[in-house]
Design a protein around this motif. Structure first.
Motif, short mmCIF file in Angstrom:
data_model
loop_
_atom_site.label_atom_id
_atom_site.label_comp_id
_atom_site.label_asym_id
_atom_site.label_seq_id
_atom_site.Cartn_x
_atom_site.Cartn_y
_atom_site.Cartn_z
N THR A 54 0.83 -1.20 0.00
CA THR A 54 0.00 0.00 0.00
C THR A 54 0.87 1.25 0.00
OG1 THR A 54 -1.70 -1.19 1.21
CG2 THR A 54 -1.84 1.20 1.22
N SER A 55 1.93 1.25 0.78
CA SER A 55 2.79 2.44 0.82
C SER A 55 3.48 2.67 -0.51
CB SER A 55 3.82 2.31 1.94
OG SER A 55 4.77 1.31 1.64
N ILE A 56 3.86 1.62 -1.21
CA ILE A 56 4.51 1.79 -2.52
C ILE A 56 3.51 2.31 -3.54
CG2 ILE A 56 5.56 0.54 -4.45
CD1 ILE A 56 6.95 -1.22 -2.35
N VAL A 57 2.33 1.70 -3.59
CA VAL A 57 1.35 2.06 -4.63
C VAL A 57 0.82 3.47 -4.42
CG1 VAL A 57 -0.93 1.52 -5.54
CG2 VAL A 57 0.70 -0.30 -5.16
N PHE A 58 0.47 3.83 -3.20
CA PHE A 58 -0.21 5.10 -2.97
C PHE A 58 0.71 6.25 -2.57
CE2 PHE A 58 -3.78 2.13 -2.37
CZ PHE A 58 -4.57 2.61 -3.40
N ASP A 59 1.89 5.96 -2.03
CA ASP A 59 2.77 7.04 -1.59
C ASP A 59 3.98 7.22 -2.50
OD1 ASP A 59 1.22 7.79 0.59
OD2 ASP A 59 2.09 6.23 1.85
N PHE A 60 4.73 6.16 -2.70
CA PHE A 60 5.93 6.29 -3.52
C PHE A 60 5.59 6.42 -5.00
CE2 PHE A 60 7.86 4.05 0.17
CZ PHE A 60 8.75 5.04 0.51
N ARG A 61 4.54 5.74 -5.46
CA ARG A 61 4.19 5.76 -6.88
C ARG A 61 2.80 6.36 -7.10
NH1 ARG A 61 6.36 0.97 -10.25
NH2 ARG A 61 5.00 2.12 -11.59
N GLY A 62 2.45 7.36 -6.35
CA GLY A 62 1.11 7.93 -6.43
C GLY A 62 0.78 8.55 -7.77
N PHE A 63 1.71 9.31 -8.34
CA PHE A 63 1.43 9.94 -9.63
C PHE A 63 1.29 8.89 -10.73
CE2 PHE A 63 3.51 13.62 -7.52
CZ PHE A 63 2.40 14.44 -7.57
N ASP A 64 2.09 7.85 -10.67
CA ASP A 64 1.99 6.78 -11.65
C ASP A 64 0.64 6.09 -11.56
OD1 ASP A 64 2.99 5.07 -13.68
OD2 ASP A 64 3.37 3.54 -12.15
N THR A 65 0.15 5.88 -10.34
CA THR A 65 -1.16 5.24 -10.15
C THR A 65 -2.28 6.12 -10.70
OG1 THR A 65 -0.31 4.16 -8.16
CG2 THR A 65 -2.69 4.23 -8.42
N ILE A 66 -2.18 7.43 -10.50
CA ILE A 66 -3.18 8.35 -11.05
C ILE A 66 -3.14 8.30 -12.58
CG2 ILE A 66 -3.78 10.79 -11.32
CD1 ILE A 66 -2.88 11.18 -8.42
N GLY A 67 -1.95 8.26 -13.15
CA GLY A 67 -1.82 8.16 -14.60
C GLY A 67 -2.43 6.89 -15.15
N GLU A 68 -2.20 5.76 -14.47
CA GLU A 68 -2.79 4.49 -14.91
C GLU A 68 -4.31 4.54 -14.84
OE1 GLU A 68 -0.93 1.67 -12.37
OE2 GLU A 68 0.99 1.79 -13.41
N ALA A 69 -4.84 5.17 -13.81
CA ALA A 69 -6.30 5.28 -13.70
C ALA A 69 -6.86 6.15 -14.82
CB ALA A 69 -6.67 5.86 -12.33
N CYS A 70 -6.16 7.23 -15.16
CA CYS A 70 -6.62 8.09 -16.27
C CYS A 70 -6.61 7.33 -17.59
CB CYS A 70 -5.75 9.33 -16.38
SG CYS A 70 -6.01 10.49 -15.04
N VAL A 71 -5.58 6.55 -17.83
CA VAL A 71 -5.51 5.75 -19.06
C VAL A 71 -6.65 4.74 -19.09
CG1 VAL A 71 -4.15 4.01 -20.28
CG2 VAL A 71 -3.06 6.08 -19.44
N LEU A 72 -6.92 4.09 -17.97
CA LEU A 72 -8.00 3.10 -17.90
C LEU A 72 -9.35 3.74 -18.19
CD1 LEU A 72 -8.95 0.22 -17.20
CD2 LEU A 72 -9.17 1.01 -14.85
N PHE A 73 -9.65 4.87 -17.55
CA PHE A 73 -10.94 5.53 -17.78
C PHE A 73 -11.06 6.06 -19.21
CE2 PHE A 73 -10.99 6.15 -13.02
CZ PHE A 73 -11.98 5.19 -12.83
#
Length: 95
Positions: A54-73
């Motif tokens: 959880t700390s890696i996905v939401f804190d260390f790689r937060g911007f990358d996760t937001i980008g992946e969600a934008c691509v998915l939507f």
């Protein structure tokens, strides 16, 4: 006939490029293990999360996760636009 050849040529070139890129990726390099050790040893104190994933996905790689969600939507929106149903006899108007 020429369109079909061009389409196949494009697919072959794209496939070869992706295969070359996948083969040349540095999996298992020493830099990867250093990152793992850093995340494991400093993850909880820097993020406050007890779960390291959880700390890696939401804190260390937060911007990358937001980008992946934008691509998915965006992909879902694009597919829904392509497959939306039109009423019988309705045609697009070009201005």
């Amino acid at each position: 006939m020429m369109r079909s050849f061009a389409a196949w040529l494009t697919i072959v070139i794209l496939g070869a490029s992706l295969l070359f890129a996948a083969v040349s990726l540095p999996f298992g390099s020493p830099a990867m293990s250093d990152m793992d050790d850093y995340f494991i040893s400093h993850g909880q104190e820097q993020t406050g999360a007890n779960n390291i994933v959880t700390s890696i996905v939401f804190d260390f790689r937060g911007f990358d996760t937001i980008g992946e969600a934008c691509v998915l939507f965006t992909a879902v929106f694009g597919v829904s636009v392509l497959f939306r149903s039109r009423k019988k006899g309705e045609d697009y108007e070009y201005e």
